[in-house]
Design an enzyme around this catalytic site. Structure first.
Site, mmCIF file in Angstrom:
data_model
loop_
_atom_site.group_PDB
_atom_site.id
_atom_site.type_symbol
_atom_site.label_atom_id
_atom_site.label_comp_id
_atom_site.label_asym_id
_atom_site.label_seq_id
_atom_site.Cartn_x
_atom_site.Cartn_y
_atom_site.Cartn_z
ATOM 1 N N LEU A 68 -15.139 6.739 -10.590
ATOM 2 C CA LEU A 68 -14.506 7.479 -9.493
ATOM 3 C C LEU A 68 -14.577 6.597 -8.261
ATOM 4 C CD1 LEU A 68 -15.809 11.187 -9.531
ATOM 5 C CD2 LEU A 68 -13.566 10.360 -10.226
ATOM 6 N N ASP A 69 -13.557 6.655 -7.429
ATOM 7 C CA ASP A 69 -13.565 5.897 -6.185
ATOM 8 C C ASP A 69 -14.751 6.325 -5.314
ATOM 9 O OD1 ASP A 69 -11.189 4.785 -7.031
ATOM 10 O OD2 ASP A 69 -9.934 6.120 -5.807
ATOM 11 N N ARG A 70 -15.266 5.381 -4.554
ATOM 12 C CA ARG A 70 -16.447 5.646 -3.722
ATOM 13 C C ARG A 70 -16.276 6.848 -2.785
ATOM 14 N NH1 ARG A 70 -20.483 1.157 -1.132
ATOM 15 N NH2 ARG A 70 -22.099 2.658 -0.585
ATOM 16 N N THR A 72 -14.655 9.553 -3.160
ATOM 17 C CA THR A 72 -14.418 10.823 -3.844
ATOM 18 C C THR A 72 -15.725 11.389 -4.382
ATOM 19 O OG1 THR A 72 -14.028 9.830 -6.007
ATOM 20 C CG2 THR A 72 -12.134 10.014 -4.542
#
Length: 232
Positions: A68-70, A72
């Site tokens: 997951l993107d940082r 999010t």
């Protein structure tokens, strides 16, 4: 990013754990795997938790199945055994794991529910993906379905089902229809969130356990923040 908001082995939000898999609710600001920042990644936090809980000597095995993107939050699945990792990877590659996301956007989408199809081209220098309506060189087809789940004061809560897994796919595709995610400066939102995160949350994950062959369904609580809490 305030240190207390990040995950540690003592404050992990564990959603499911058995001998083969562990699923956690990632906080905004956690990185799933190590990067050039040198910050301690969530994978190492989970290893520390396993090592301490089970009093394991030596190195702890942990396989990263997806990221997951940082900025999010939400569900991240790890493999605890070398037996389960390739099976989980196959589940994701063959789209047999169903991932559902929640996103908060300021603008109402053109339709209450729709399927978005774009061709995403990644720019590594900018760490950004650009959505095109037609195929362009080096682009990848991206498909998602969304529906308006709730109308909030000044915002809309969208539920998103991913059909493909592309770099920054949800962020890029929603921006392309004029609905950048709250706090997402990179994709056109006008101001940042106080915690430097964005209002994108991996809400639900459904799959068949790679070893037990039983259904696993998990839901991640939204961050403890007023706008998110208004969604539940």
């Amino acid at each position: 990013m305030p240190e207390k908001l990040l995950s540690s082995k003592d404050n992990l939000q564990i959603l499911h754990e058995d001998n083969h898999v562990i699923i956690v609710n990632k906080r905004v600001g956690d990185i799933v795997q190590g990067d050039k920042t040198g910050d301690k990644p969530l994978s190492e936090v989970v290893k520390s938790y396993i090592k301490e809980k089970y009093n394991k000597p030596g190195n702890v095995y942990l396989g990263v199945v997806h990221r997951l993107d940082r900025p999010t939050s939400g569900i991240v699945l790890f493999a605890k055994t070398s037996k389960s990792l390739p099976r989980l990877n196959k589940l994701f590659q063959e789209k047999e794991a169903k991932k559902t996301y929640w996103a908060i956007v300021k603008n109402r989408p053109p339709k209450d529910q729709d399927t978005l199809v774009h061709f995403l081209k990644r720019n590594p220098k900018q760490n950004k993906s650009f959505a095109h309506k037609k195929e362009v060189p080096d682009s990848k087809k991206a498909i998602l379905e969304y529906r308006i789940l709730k109308e909030l004061d000044n915002y809309f809560l969208l539920e998103i089902d991913l059909q493909t897994g592309r770099h920054h796919q949800i962020r890029s595709q929603l921006s392309a229809i004029g609905c950048p995610i709250k706090g997402d400066l990179k994709y056109g939102f006008d101001r940042s969130n106080k915690d430097a995160g964005i209002n994108l949350h991996a809400r639900k994950l459904e799959f068949v356990h790679p070893v037990k062959k039983e259904p696993v369904n998990v839901i991640a609580e939204v961050p403890n923040e007023p706008l998110w809490k208004a969604c539940t």
